[in-house]
Design a protein around this motif. Structure first.
Motif, PDB file in Angstrom:
ATOM      1  N   PRO A  21      -4.338  11.545 -18.652  1.00 17.24           N
ATOM      2  CA  PRO A  21      -3.244  12.261 -19.445  1.00 17.24           C
ATOM      3  C   PRO A  21      -3.812  12.714 -20.654  1.00 17.24           C
ATOM      4  N   ALA A  22      -3.012  13.880 -20.965  1.00 18.62           N
ATOM      5  CA  ALA A  22      -3.230  14.374 -22.348  1.00 18.62           C
ATOM      6  C   ALA A  22      -2.300  13.729 -23.438  1.00 18.62           C
ATOM      7  N   TYR A  23      -3.053  12.597 -24.075  1.00 17.89           N
ATOM      8  CA  TYR A  23      -2.252  11.693 -25.225  1.00 17.89           C
ATOM      9  C   TYR A  23      -1.761  12.659 -26.316  1.00 17.89           C
TER      10      TYR A  23
ATOM     11  N   SER B  75       6.416   9.224 -17.718  1.00 14.65           N
ATOM     12  CA  SER B  75       5.386  10.011 -18.167  1.00 14.65           C
ATOM     13  C   SER B  75       5.406  10.113 -19.496  1.00 14.65           C
ATOM     14  N   LEU B  76       4.080  10.652 -20.235  1.00 10.95           N
ATOM     15  CA  LEU B  76       4.114  11.151 -21.434  1.00 10.95           C
ATOM     16  C   LEU B  76       4.807  12.254 -21.686  1.00 10.95           C
ATOM     17  N   ASP B  77       5.249  13.101 -20.689  1.00  9.59           N
ATOM     18  CA  ASP B  77       5.785  14.505 -21.125  1.00  9.59           C
ATOM     19  C   ASP B  77       7.428  13.972 -20.933  1.00  9.59           C
ATOM     20  N   PRO B  78       8.032  14.199 -21.944  1.00 11.08           N
ATOM     21  CA  PRO B  78       9.493  13.815 -22.286  1.00 11.08           C
ATOM     22  C   PRO B  78      10.158  14.443 -21.136  1.00 11.08           C
TER      23      PRO B  78
ATOM     24  N   THR C 178       2.458  19.907 -20.551  1.00 12.55           N
ATOM     25  CA  THR C 178       3.076  18.526 -21.516  1.00 12.55           C
ATOM     26  C   THR C 178       3.284  19.105 -22.763  1.00 12.55           C
TER      27      THR C 178
ATOM     28  N   ARG D 150       5.461  21.038 -27.961  1.00 13.02           N
ATOM     29  CA  ARG D 150       5.051  20.024 -28.841  1.00 13.02           C
ATOM     30  C   ARG D 150       3.849  20.912 -29.731  1.00 13.02           C
TER      31      ARG D 150
ATOM     32  N   GLU E 153       1.751  10.431 -10.726  1.00 17.52           N
ATOM     33  CA  GLU E 153       2.480  11.172 -11.420  1.00 17.52           C
ATOM     34  C   GLU E 153       2.539  12.800 -10.998  1.00 17.52           C
TER      35      GLU E 153
END
Ligand SMILES: [Fe+2]
Ligand SMILES: [Fe+2]
Lengths: 329, 123
Positions: free
Chosen positions: A132-134, B4-7, A72, A76, A298
């Motif tokens: 999750p990895a916020y 998801s947090l992942d775009p 993810t 970024r 997910e």
């Protein structure tokens, strides 16, 4: 839960070796006692094979799924160098899965079956990856402390009795040392940085501490079943021993950075030489491992999508004359 | 829909219950044994396997899997099905006589004799 043997508390120890040829069993156990490795085509008890497949397969799934929360952050990650490094780490993790799946394959379970069991939710993987990895700091805490936990588990298992698993783990451990240094470097950068960076890394540590304490699994019940798995060098250390080793190695390093671990009871007991801590919430652990965590759905949905999207490519490349044989080593 | 947090994942608009048909036999291809040479002059050493649809791709995967850091100059891939192996159960074929010193350099100790000869023949 990463790659530690799972012991069903309801299973009787004598059921583990029921029906096995006593002479072959004695030879097998003597070989392990001499410190020799077991190789794929060797005779082995059914339960040895079953436990190893389960353990190595789960370990492989953990590597694959573990790449998702970290992946993810590739696009970024702050700066080009960190993007490169994170990409290399994620590639390593996927490579680890390949090595582990191969080791499990030598025991007779095909890679197709392992993937099917993962995407239908039949097989488990390490519970930590259901969180999750916020923020970027979460990715840094994962790379440092989750990989640290994985290393403790993998170094222990690398001394086990099954040759292909040990060989895979030796290779994996070499790469993990880069993950650990990379993760530590990132956490140190944040912890010694601006107040905003410090706040960010503290919050990530606070979020990840409970899953980290869950990482090695609940205390093992000492049973004759456990004893057999330890004698067979399938299970190399108790969950509590590995957790203690982790605390011993990393709590001082976390405190060095002035970070606060969210457990007021955490301290080294001078009398026992062990760490005292608040018992982790094992109901939460069970709830998450059984599908109730924030990211379980997910993770599996993404894996299914990936399999489905790549299917036509694989089908196009498959030649009719191909035949699968079990890999040698 | 997966939020998801992942775009990259959010953009895919994946359904939570996106069940797929199970992978069938050979979906992951057959395996190749990979041999890796660190530098010219070294032996190629067996390092593991890759799943691949053909030799070209096995070389590519072998390079990615076993040659992505450290020294590498060459790899070989061999279909697992083309490897003939002896059986661990037949390990006794390697046992001939327990004492094989006659095969070793260390089995030949001439200095004792030379020294003895020199001592005895000192005028
Ligand atoms: Fe890994
Ligand atoms: Fe890692």
């Amino acid at each position: 839960m990463y790659g530690n043997a799972y012991i069903d508390p309801n299973e009787k120890a004598n059921a583990m070796i029921a029906g096995e040829d006593p002479i072959k069993l004695a030879e097998f156990e003597a070989r392990i006692a001499r410190g020799e490795k077991i190789e794929p085509k060797d005779w082995m008890p059914k339960e040895y094979r079953k436990q190893l497949i389960r353990m190595i397969e789960q370990h492989g799934h953990s590597e694959i799924i573990g790449a998702l929360p970290e992946g993810t952050w590739i696009t970024r990650a702050p700066g080009f160098k960190r993007k490169l490094a994170l990409m290399a780490k994620v590639q390593d993790e996927v490579g680890h899965a390949q090595l582990l799946y191969s080791a499990a394959e030598t025991l007779g379970k095909s890679r197709e079956d392992m993937i099917n069991d993962l995407i239908t939710g039949k097989s488990k993987y390490s519970n930590v990856f259901n969180y999750p990895a916020y923020t970027w700091a979460d990715a840094c805490i994962i790379a440092w402390l989750i990989d640290a936990g994985a290393i403790i588990n993998q170094v222990a298992n690398a001394k086990g009795s099954y040759g292909p698993y040990c060989r895979a783990l030796d290779r994996i451990c070499t790469e993990e040392s880069f993950h650990l240094k990379y993760g530590h470097d990132n956490v140190v950068t944040l912890a010694t940085g601006t107040p905003t960076q410090r706040k960010m890394v503290q919050e990530a540590l606070t979020r990840w501490w409970p899953p980290i304490m869950h990482f090695f699994g609940p205390s093992d019940k000492i049973s004759s079943h456990t004893e057999i798995l330890m004698r067979w060098k399938v299970k190399m250390a108790s969950n509590d021993d590995m957790r203690q080793q982790f605390l011993n190695m990393y709590v001082p390093k976390i405190w060095d950075l002035g970070l606060v671990i969210p457990d007021a009871n955490l301290k080294k007991n001078e009398e026992t030489g062990k760490w005292d801590y608040t018992e982790p919430d094992w109901d939460e652990f069970k709830r998450v491992i059984n599908g109730g965590g924030p990211c379980n759905a997910e993770r599996l949905a993404v894996r299914r999508m990936a399999e489905e999207k790549g299917r036509w490519v694989r089908a196009a490349l498959l030649r009719k004359d191909e035949k699968y044989v079990t890999p040698l080593a | 829909m997966i939020n998801s947090l992942d775009p990259r994942i959010k953009r895919e608009q994946i359904n939570e219950d996106n069940t797929i048909a199970p992978l069938t036999e050979m979906d992951q291809f057959e395996t190749y044994e990979v041999f890796h040479q660190k530098k010219r002059g070294d032996q190629h050493v067996h390092v593991g396997i890759v799943h691949a649809p053909n030799a070209e791709m096995a070389l590519l995967f072998g390079k990615e899997q076993f040659g992505r850091r450290g020294l590498s100059v060459n790899i070989w891939v061999v279909k697992t099905s083309n490897v003939f192996a002896s059986d661990y159960d037949d390990a006794d074929i390697f046992e001939t006589v327990p004492e094989k010193q006659y095969r070793e350099a260390g089995g030949y100790k001439v200095m004792d004799k030379i020294n003895k000869y020199k001592k005895e023949n000192k005028a």
